[in-house]
Write a protein that holds these residues in place. Structure first.
Motif, PDB file in Angstrom:
ATOM      1  N   CYS A  78       0.821  -1.221   0.000  1.00  0.00           N
ATOM      2  CA  CYS A  78       0.000   0.000   0.000  1.00  0.00           C
ATOM      3  C   CYS A  78       0.846   1.259   0.000  1.00  0.00           C
ATOM      4  N   PHE A  79       2.178   1.119  -0.090  1.00  0.00           N
ATOM      5  CA  PHE A  79       3.097   2.262  -0.075  1.00  0.00           C
ATOM      6  C   PHE A  79       2.946   3.087   1.208  1.00  0.00           C
ATOM      7  N   GLY A  80       2.589   2.419   2.301  1.00  0.00           N
ATOM      8  CA  GLY A  80       2.475   3.113   3.581  1.00  0.00           C
ATOM      9  C   GLY A  80       1.191   3.898   3.764  1.00  0.00           C
ATOM     10  N   ALA A  81       0.246   3.728   2.840  1.00  0.00           N
ATOM     11  CA  ALA A  81      -1.021   4.473   2.939  1.00  0.00           C
ATOM     12  C   ALA A  81      -1.838   4.023   4.147  1.00  0.00           C
ATOM     13  N   GLY A  82      -1.736   2.741   4.493  1.00  0.00           N
ATOM     14  CA  GLY A  82      -2.520   2.211   5.606  1.00  0.00           C
ATOM     15  C   GLY A  82      -2.238   2.905   6.913  1.00  0.00           C
ATOM     16  N   GLN A  83      -0.967   2.984   7.285  1.00  0.00           N
ATOM     17  CA  GLN A  83      -0.633   3.629   8.560  1.00  0.00           C
ATOM     18  C   GLN A  83      -0.880   5.133   8.516  1.00  0.00           C
ATOM     19  N   LYS A  84      -0.770   5.736   7.319  1.00  0.00           N
ATOM     20  CA  LYS A  84      -1.019   7.180   7.202  1.00  0.00           C
ATOM     21  C   LYS A  84      -2.497   7.485   7.483  1.00  0.00           C
ATOM     22  N   VAL A  85      -3.375   6.707   6.893  1.00  0.00           N
ATOM     23  CA  VAL A  85      -4.812   6.905   7.098  1.00  0.00           C
ATOM     24  C   VAL A  85      -5.186   6.607   8.549  1.00  0.00           C
ATOM     25  N   ALA A  86      -4.634   5.518   9.089  1.00  0.00           N
ATOM     26  CA  ALA A  86      -4.986   5.107  10.450  1.00  0.00           C
ATOM     27  C   ALA A  86      -4.499   6.097  11.506  1.00  0.00           C
ATOM     28  N   GLN A  87      -3.237   6.486  11.402  1.00  0.00           N
ATOM     29  CA  GLN A  87      -2.638   7.288  12.469  1.00  0.00           C
ATOM     30  C   GLN A  87      -2.700   8.793  12.241  1.00  0.00           C
ATOM     31  N   SER A  88      -2.801   9.223  10.990  1.00  0.00           N
ATOM     32  CA  SER A  88      -2.801  10.656  10.701  1.00  0.00           C
ATOM     33  C   SER A  88      -4.191  11.175  10.334  1.00  0.00           C
ATOM     34  N   THR A  89      -4.757  10.632   9.257  1.00  0.00           N
ATOM     35  CA  THR A  89      -6.059  11.139   8.797  1.00  0.00           C
ATOM     36  C   THR A  89      -7.145  10.939   9.848  1.00  0.00           C
ATOM     37  N   PHE A  90      -7.161   9.758  10.496  1.00  0.00           N
ATOM     38  CA  PHE A  90      -8.211   9.453  11.469  1.00  0.00           C
ATOM     39  C   PHE A  90      -7.694   9.384  12.906  1.00  0.00           C
ATOM     40  N   ASN A  91      -6.457   9.832  13.111  1.00  0.00           N
ATOM     41  CA  ASN A  91      -5.911   9.984  14.475  1.00  0.00           C
ATOM     42  C   ASN A  91      -6.075   8.749  15.361  1.00  0.00           C
ATOM     43  N   GLY A  92      -5.818   7.578  14.808  1.00  0.00           N
ATOM     44  CA  GLY A  92      -5.845   6.359  15.603  1.00  0.00           C
ATOM     45  C   GLY A  92      -7.201   5.704  15.768  1.00  0.00           C
ATOM     46  N   LYS A  93      -8.231   6.278  15.181  1.00  0.00           N
ATOM     47  CA  LYS A  93      -9.556   5.663  15.256  1.00  0.00           C
ATOM     48  C   LYS A  93      -9.603   4.475  14.300  1.00  0.00           C
ATOM     49  N   ASN A  94     -10.186   3.354  14.745  1.00  0.00           N
ATOM     50  CA  ASN A  94     -10.267   2.194  13.853  1.00  0.00           C
ATOM     51  C   ASN A  94     -11.710   1.934  13.432  1.00  0.00           C
ATOM     52  N   TRP A  95     -11.860   1.242  12.323  1.00  0.00           N
ATOM     53  CA  TRP A  95     -13.187   1.043  11.723  1.00  0.00           C
ATOM     54  C   TRP A  95     -14.069   0.066  12.490  1.00  0.00           C
TER      55      TRP A  95
END
Length: 289
Positions: A78-95
């Motif tokens: 994913c070119f690191g997109a997973g951790q960026k979305v999880a930790q940055s865009t959504f500030n650690g909130k999980n689905w």
């Protein structure tokens, strides 16, 4: 007044684009469509969790993926997109805990993955161009895409991806032309007793061991099960090339252009295969005897 261009460290850029599954929430195991015929556990719809995804977002079958022929899982990057979305865009909130954000998270992940892919190619281009003007143009594009990755979720979902992809593709083509000129002399001096590469993109199962692959244009080429053992691919353009089961044992891919981890993960290599510093040698490749 000319706008100041921030100097880009391509090594740092590429480092941030490596996957870190421990900081992600299994987005690739949920957001993507799976097909069993492509080496995934089963057919599944996008937005549905994989049967092997555990409650803590780890894979229950991770150690046996290769043994079970689940190449789709081991190849995906994913070119690191997973951790960026999880930790940055959504500030650690999980689905799992924030079910109302699930669809948005998955859509943002798909867009972020494309943005990070663009950053990978732009960062890679910086490794093989020395022209100051070209470096500046690449740096400007990198800064532009980086800013997009820092937007809020709603803004990311509204990004015109094709607009930016067109801009990025344009500069990558220019960088590729510079790279071709750079290796022209090397190609002449190291092409003795080698056949010229035929025009086309279909090289499925082709034996290329006696062919001159220096500076070859394999953009979008089908290299499935191709034999490239012990070949020199210096300066070869591999953007979008399908390397599934391609034999690159002993091959030199150290100075190839636009090569990604997911491509390497699908190929057959060994301890003699030379890779760019930005890519990792798959653990399941042949080790030294």
């Amino acid at each position: 007044m000319r706008k100041t261009i921030r100097e880009i460290d391509n090594n740092e850029i590429l480092k941030t684009l490596k996957i870190d599954c421990e900081k992600c929430f299994g987005f690739c195991c949920v957001a993507l469509y799976f097909s069993k015929t492509e080496g995934f556990p089963n057919d599944k719809k996008a937005g549905t969790p994989c049967v092997n995804l555990k409650a803590d977002f780890t894979c229950s079958d991770h150690k046996n993926l290769r043994k079970k022929g689940l190449k789709g899982c081991t190849a995906y990057d994913c070119f690191g997109a997973g951790q960026k979305v999880a930790q940055s865009t959504f500030n650690g909130k999980n689905w799992r805990e924030f079910k109302g954000l699930q669809n948005q998270m998955f859509e943002v992940f798909l867009v972020m993955r494309q943005l990070h892919e663009m950053l990978w190619y732009l960062g890679d281009a910086l490794t093989f161009v020395s022209n100051k003007n070209m470096k500046d143009q690449l740096s400007i594009r990198i800064q532009e895409i980086e800013q997009l990755t820092k937007l809020d979720a709603n803004s990311i979902m509204n990004i015109d991806i094709e607009k930016y992809r067109t801009k990025v593709n344009s500069i990558l083509r220019m960088a590729n032309e510079i790279a071709k000129d750079k290796i022209a002399k090397y190609k002449i001096n190291n092409s003795k007793n080698k056949k010229n590469l035929k025009l086309g993109y279909d090289f499925i199962g082709t034996n290329l061991t006696d062919t001159n692959l220096i500076g070859a244009n394999f953009a979008g080429a089908l290299l499935i099960a191709a034999n490239m053992k012990n070949t020199d691919l210096k300066g070869a353009n591999l953007i979008g090339a399908d390397l599934r089961d391609a034999d690159i044992r002993g091959a030199n891919l150290e100075d190839t252009i636009f090569l990604t981890q997911s491509q390497i993960n699908t190929a057959k290599g060994d301890y003699k295969t030379r890779l760019p510093k930005s890519l990792a040698r798959p653990a399941y490749w042949e080790s030294e005897k």
